[in-house]
Scaffold this motif. Structure first.
Motif, PDB file in Angstrom:
ATOM      1  N   ASN A 370      33.786   4.307   9.457  1.00  0.00           N
ATOM      2  CA  ASN A 370      32.457   4.082   8.894  1.00  0.00           C
ATOM      3  C   ASN A 370      31.828   5.360   8.352  1.00  0.00           C
ATOM      4  OD1 ASN A 370      32.437   1.257   9.475  1.00  0.00           O
ATOM      5  ND2 ASN A 370      31.948   1.732  11.608  1.00  0.00           N
ATOM      6  N   VAL A 371      32.617   6.106   7.611  1.00  0.00           N
ATOM      7  CA  VAL A 371      32.100   7.333   6.986  1.00  0.00           C
ATOM      8  C   VAL A 371      31.134   6.934   5.868  1.00  0.00           C
ATOM      9  CG1 VAL A 371      32.699   9.437   5.752  1.00  0.00           C
ATOM     10  CG2 VAL A 371      34.208   8.587   7.565  1.00  0.00           C
ATOM     11  N   ASP A 372      29.977   7.559   5.865  1.00  0.00           N
ATOM     12  CA  ASP A 372      28.952   7.272   4.859  1.00  0.00           C
ATOM     13  C   ASP A 372      28.452   8.590   4.288  1.00  0.00           C
ATOM     14  OD1 ASP A 372      27.296   5.778   3.270  1.00  0.00           O
ATOM     15  OD2 ASP A 372      25.821   5.344   4.840  1.00  0.00           O
ATOM     16  N   SER A 384      27.898  11.054   7.420  1.00  0.00           N
ATOM     17  CA  SER A 384      27.794  10.517   8.779  1.00  0.00           C
ATOM     18  C   SER A 384      29.006   9.654   9.053  1.00  0.00           C
ATOM     19  CB  SER A 384      26.505   9.704   8.944  1.00  0.00           C
ATOM     20  OG  SER A 384      26.490   8.608   8.044  1.00  0.00           O
ATOM     21  N   TRP A 385      29.296   9.417  10.333  1.00  0.00           N
ATOM     22  CA  TRP A 385      30.478   8.661  10.733  1.00  0.00           C
ATOM     23  C   TRP A 385      30.319   8.198  12.170  1.00  0.00           C
ATOM     24  CZ3 TRP A 385      30.077  13.767   9.449  1.00  0.00           C
ATOM     25  CH2 TRP A 385      30.180  14.697  10.493  1.00  0.00           C
ATOM     26  N   ASP A 386      31.149   7.268  12.576  1.00  0.00           N
ATOM     27  CA  ASP A 386      31.154   6.822  13.971  1.00  0.00           C
ATOM     28  C   ASP A 386      31.863   7.854  14.832  1.00  0.00           C
ATOM     29  OD1 ASP A 386      29.879   4.552  13.199  1.00  0.00           O
ATOM     30  OD2 ASP A 386      31.592   3.213  13.468  1.00  0.00           O
ATOM     31  N   ILE A 387      31.395   8.021  16.020  1.00  0.00           N
ATOM     32  CA  ILE A 387      32.006   8.966  16.956  1.00  0.00           C
ATOM     33  C   ILE A 387      32.609   8.177  18.116  1.00  0.00           C
ATOM     34  CG2 ILE A 387      30.019   9.363  18.473  1.00  0.00           C
ATOM     35  CD1 ILE A 387      30.647  12.401  18.189  1.00  0.00           C
ATOM     36  N   GLY A 388      33.746   8.643  18.625  1.00  0.00           N
ATOM     37  CA  GLY A 388      34.309   8.047  19.828  1.00  0.00           C
ATOM     38  C   GLY A 388      35.307   6.943  19.604  1.00  0.00           C
ATOM     39  N   ASN A 389      35.911   6.849  18.399  1.00  0.00           N
ATOM     40  CA  ASN A 389      36.951   5.843  18.185  1.00  0.00           C
ATOM     41  C   ASN A 389      38.269   6.298  18.786  1.00  0.00           C
ATOM     42  OD1 ASN A 389      35.768   3.693  16.417  1.00  0.00           O
ATOM     43  ND2 ASN A 389      35.210   5.506  15.254  1.00  0.00           N
ATOM     44  N   PHE A 434      33.818  14.264  -1.303  1.00  0.00           N
ATOM     45  CA  PHE A 434      33.648  14.658   0.093  1.00  0.00           C
ATOM     46  C   PHE A 434      34.480  13.768   1.014  1.00  0.00           C
ATOM     47  CE2 PHE A 434      29.875  15.784  -2.262  1.00  0.00           C
ATOM     48  CZ  PHE A 434      29.530  17.036  -1.796  1.00  0.00           C
ATOM     49  N   GLY A 435      34.730  14.252   2.218  1.00  0.00           N
ATOM     50  CA  GLY A 435      35.426  13.467   3.223  1.00  0.00           C
ATOM     51  C   GLY A 435      35.272  14.096   4.584  1.00  0.00           C
ATOM     52  N   VAL A 436      35.752  13.380   5.609  1.00  0.00           N
ATOM     53  CA  VAL A 436      35.642  13.835   7.000  1.00  0.00           C
ATOM     54  C   VAL A 436      36.972  13.595   7.706  1.00  0.00           C
ATOM     55  CG1 VAL A 436      34.361  13.660   9.170  1.00  0.00           C
ATOM     56  CG2 VAL A 436      33.200  13.180   6.995  1.00  0.00           C
ATOM     57  N   ALA A 437      37.405  14.553   8.535  1.00  0.00           N
ATOM     58  CA  ALA A 437      38.597  14.416   9.363  1.00  0.00           C
ATOM     59  C   ALA A 437      38.232  14.627  10.823  1.00  0.00           C
ATOM     60  CB  ALA A 437      39.670  15.421   8.945  1.00  0.00           C
ATOM     61  N   SER A 438      38.968  13.948  11.711  1.00  0.00           N
ATOM     62  CA  SER A 438      38.831  14.174  13.151  1.00  0.00           C
ATOM     63  C   SER A 438      39.756  15.308  13.572  1.00  0.00           C
ATOM     64  CB  SER A 438      39.210  12.913  13.923  1.00  0.00           C
ATOM     65  OG  SER A 438      38.449  11.799  13.518  1.00  0.00           O
ATOM     66  N   VAL A 439      39.320  16.091  14.558  1.00  0.00           N
ATOM     67  CA  VAL A 439      40.107  17.232  15.027  1.00  0.00           C
ATOM     68  C   VAL A 439      40.245  17.149  16.544  1.00  0.00           C
ATOM     69  CG1 VAL A 439      40.326  19.744  15.045  1.00  0.00           C
ATOM     70  CG2 VAL A 439      39.138  18.614  13.141  1.00  0.00           C
ATOM     71  N   ALA A 453      33.977   1.997   1.736  1.00  0.00           N
ATOM     72  CA  ALA A 453      35.129   1.120   1.861  1.00  0.00           C
ATOM     73  C   ALA A 453      36.329   1.636   1.081  1.00  0.00           C
ATOM     74  CB  ALA A 453      34.759  -0.285   1.387  1.00  0.00           C
ATOM     75  N   ALA A 454      36.086   2.318  -0.025  1.00  0.00           N
ATOM     76  CA  ALA A 454      37.188   2.790  -0.868  1.00  0.00           C
ATOM     77  C   ALA A 454      38.136   3.729  -0.140  1.00  0.00           C
ATOM     78  CB  ALA A 454      36.634   3.493  -2.113  1.00  0.00           C
ATOM     79  N   GLY A 455      37.602   4.510   0.814  1.00  0.00           N
ATOM     80  CA  GLY A 455      38.432   5.498   1.497  1.00  0.00           C
ATOM     81  C   GLY A 455      38.735   5.194   2.941  1.00  0.00           C
ATOM     82  N   SER A 456      38.269   4.071   3.452  1.00  0.00           N
ATOM     83  CA  SER A 456      38.335   3.791   4.880  1.00  0.00           C
ATOM     84  C   SER A 456      39.769   3.583   5.382  1.00  0.00           C
ATOM     85  CB  SER A 456      37.513   2.550   5.208  1.00  0.00           C
ATOM     86  OG  SER A 456      37.676   2.165   6.554  1.00  0.00           O
ATOM     87  N   PHE A 457      40.085   4.200   6.530  1.00  0.00           N
ATOM     88  CA  PHE A 457      41.318   3.943   7.250  1.00  0.00           C
ATOM     89  C   PHE A 457      41.136   2.849   8.299  1.00  0.00           C
ATOM     90  CE2 PHE A 457      42.630   7.794   5.267  1.00  0.00           C
ATOM     91  CZ  PHE A 457      43.998   7.935   5.410  1.00  0.00           C
ATOM     92  N   GLY A 458      39.974   2.231   8.325  1.00  0.00           N
ATOM     93  CA  GLY A 458      39.703   1.173   9.293  1.00  0.00           C
ATOM     94  C   GLY A 458      39.217   1.735  10.617  1.00  0.00           C
ATOM     95  N   GLN A 459      39.130   0.847  11.596  1.00  0.00           N
ATOM     96  CA  GLN A 459      38.612   1.226  12.916  1.00  0.00           C
ATOM     97  C   GLN A 459      39.679   1.955  13.749  1.00  0.00           C
ATOM     98  OE1 GLN A 459      35.459   0.898  14.003  1.00  0.00           O
ATOM     99  NE2 GLN A 459      34.867   0.063  12.010  1.00  0.00           N
TER     100      GLN A 459
END
Length: 459
Positions: A370-372, A384-389, A434-439, A453-459
């Motif tokens: 849910n990156v926005d 912004s994005w969801d945390i804790g997936n 722009f984009g976001v990665a988890s580390v 939605a265009a870039g989403s890898f899903g949940q």
């Protein structure tokens, strides 16, 4: 005139400030010693042995013999399953090995009822086992007539090389434990209509796999092109743009926000390119913005058709005299996909690229969901994005990436900590992607996720 000059100077100063800030945030990536070890462990000798074994079955045509122990696709798939089972035994039972099949009939290339059987091995993750990455190769082979299931069809490069690479990746990676799960698949029915991929993709969807990457390896052993080029230093990674599953509402939004070149498949391909640059010596990945070769297809497509991120990994210079050909010599030219057309060191190099990509993604946290993005008519850009997936206990934080809109790869990044929102000051949303990665706490990164939605890898 002076007022005009003064206004222009202020504008130039502001642009220079934003550019300097952007330029100061170059990609800061933490090197991973284990990935170097994985790349080094891939054996060209193992790959050669497995290709020779597969060639030795004479033909692996989807419609070929299934009862013989020495010839045909039945013997080939039983041997592949036995190899996966031996790999599992060597790692204390770390692989779940099974067949995935369905009966196909009434198709142009499978007119009569035929069981299409693929071999699958799953290495379960320790903390996020329902998140998957997948590597595949194709079992079946063919000659000039796609319906000829009796003639010898060695299929050394197309695609014993991909199956051998998948087996070797399993041998190497089974010696490690990962957070996410890794799937190794030898898929049948590719030449007859991509049926093995369709069957496994349907299973992934039915079983609710959170499938983040499909690496389809189809011909990874040839270095001598029909164009006269001999090259063992490059690899092609084919990646489609906009998802075929995009809705009309999503397409309407993408028209105004972008994302045509930032589908999850494209950012997966960029990730593979990074792995080549960092961990595979003397190998450059050529990311190609297309589903597959011009007008053609491969076994990643059935996964793309269901919205999963998938790419095709293959040699750069093909030799069409060695593909889909009866074994013969005409006008001094040898035709046929025989063992002498495979460079085993090159196949090992491309297998190593797969292995480090699978390992890095399986060790990394789940890609952000849910990156926005916001920042219209503003000097700043906020993501912004969801945390804790997924395996959230291993998340050190998130990294924000951006690049010029005409740049093929991410140019700048900033680690922003374990937060769910970050504002890039004086970096204008209109001028960059722009984009976001988890580390992870160990420094492993997920692929970059483009907003929306265009870039989403899903949940």
């Amino acid at each position: 005139m002076k007022a005009f000059s003064f206004t222009l100077s202020v504008g130039a100063m502001l642009l220079a400030t934003a550019s300097a800030q952007a330029a100061s945030d170059n990609i800061d990536y933490q090197d991973q010693a284990q990935l170097h070890d994985i790349a080094a462990a891939v054996s060209a000798d193992h790959i050669e042995r497995d290709i020779r074994k597969l060639v030795g079955f004479g033909t692996r045509h989807t419609l070929s013999e299934t009862e013989s122990d020495t010839r045909g696709i039945g013997a080939a798939r039983r041997w592949i399953k036995a190899e996966f089972e031996q790999i599992s035994a060597d790692c204390g039972g770390c692989l779940e090995v099974f067949y995935v099949s369905d009966t196909i009939s009434g198709e142009p290339r499978i007119p009569n009822a035929t069981e299409v059987v693929s071999v699958v091995a799953i290495q379960r993750g320790q903390t996020d086992p329902e998140r998957y990455v997948l590597m595949s190769g194709d079992i079946d082979s063919r000659v000039s007539d796609v319906m000829d299931f009796t003639s010898d069809a060695p299929g050394a490069n197309d695609n014993a090389s991909g199956v051998a690479g998948t087996l070797e990746a399993a041998r190497v990676l089974s010696q490690y434990k990962f957070n996410g799960s890794i799937v190794y698949a030898a898929l049948a029915g590719e030449e007859q209509g991509l049926f093995g991929g369709k069957i496994l993709a349907a299973k992934a969807q039915q079983d609710n796999w959170r499938l983040k990457a499909v690496l389809n390896n189809d011909m990874i052993g040839n270095i001598e092109g029909i164009n006269g080029v001999i090259d063992n230093t490059t690899v092609r990674v084919f990646a489609e743009g906009t998802r075929v599953t995009e809705t009309a509402d999503e397409a309407r939004k993408r028209r105004f926000t972008g994302g045509e070149v930032d589908s999850p498949s494209r950012n997966l391909a960029r990730y593979i390119d990074w792995m080549a640059d960092r961990y595979v010596a003397n190998l450059d990945a050529m990311v190609i913005y297309r589903l597959d070769r011009f007008g053609r297809g491969g076994h990643h497509r059935p996964f793309n058709d269901l919205g999963y991120p998938g790419v095709r990994i293959m040699e750069t210079n093909e030799n069409y005299n060695r593909q889909h050909q009866d074994l013969r010599t005409e006008n001094g030219i040898n035709y046929g996909d025989t063992i002498d057309g495979v460079n085993f060191d090159y196949a090992a190099k491309l297998t190593a690229l797969n292995a480090v990509t699978l390992a890095s993604m399986a060790w990394a946290p789940n890609p952000p969901a849910n990156v926005d993005i916001k920042g219209a008519v503003s000097a700043d850009t906020t993501l912004s994005w969801d945390i804790g997936n997924g395996n959230s206990d291993d998340v050190a934080g998130y990294k924000v990436y951006w690049r010029a809109t005409d740049a093929p790869n991410w140019q700048h990044s900033r680690f922003v900590g374990n937060v769910n929102q970050y504002t890039l000051k004086n970096i204008v949303i209109d001028n960059y992607f722009f984009g976001v990665a988890s580390v992870s706490k160990e420094g492993f990164e997920s692929p970059v996720v483009y907003p929306g939605a265009a870039g989403s890898f899903g949940q």
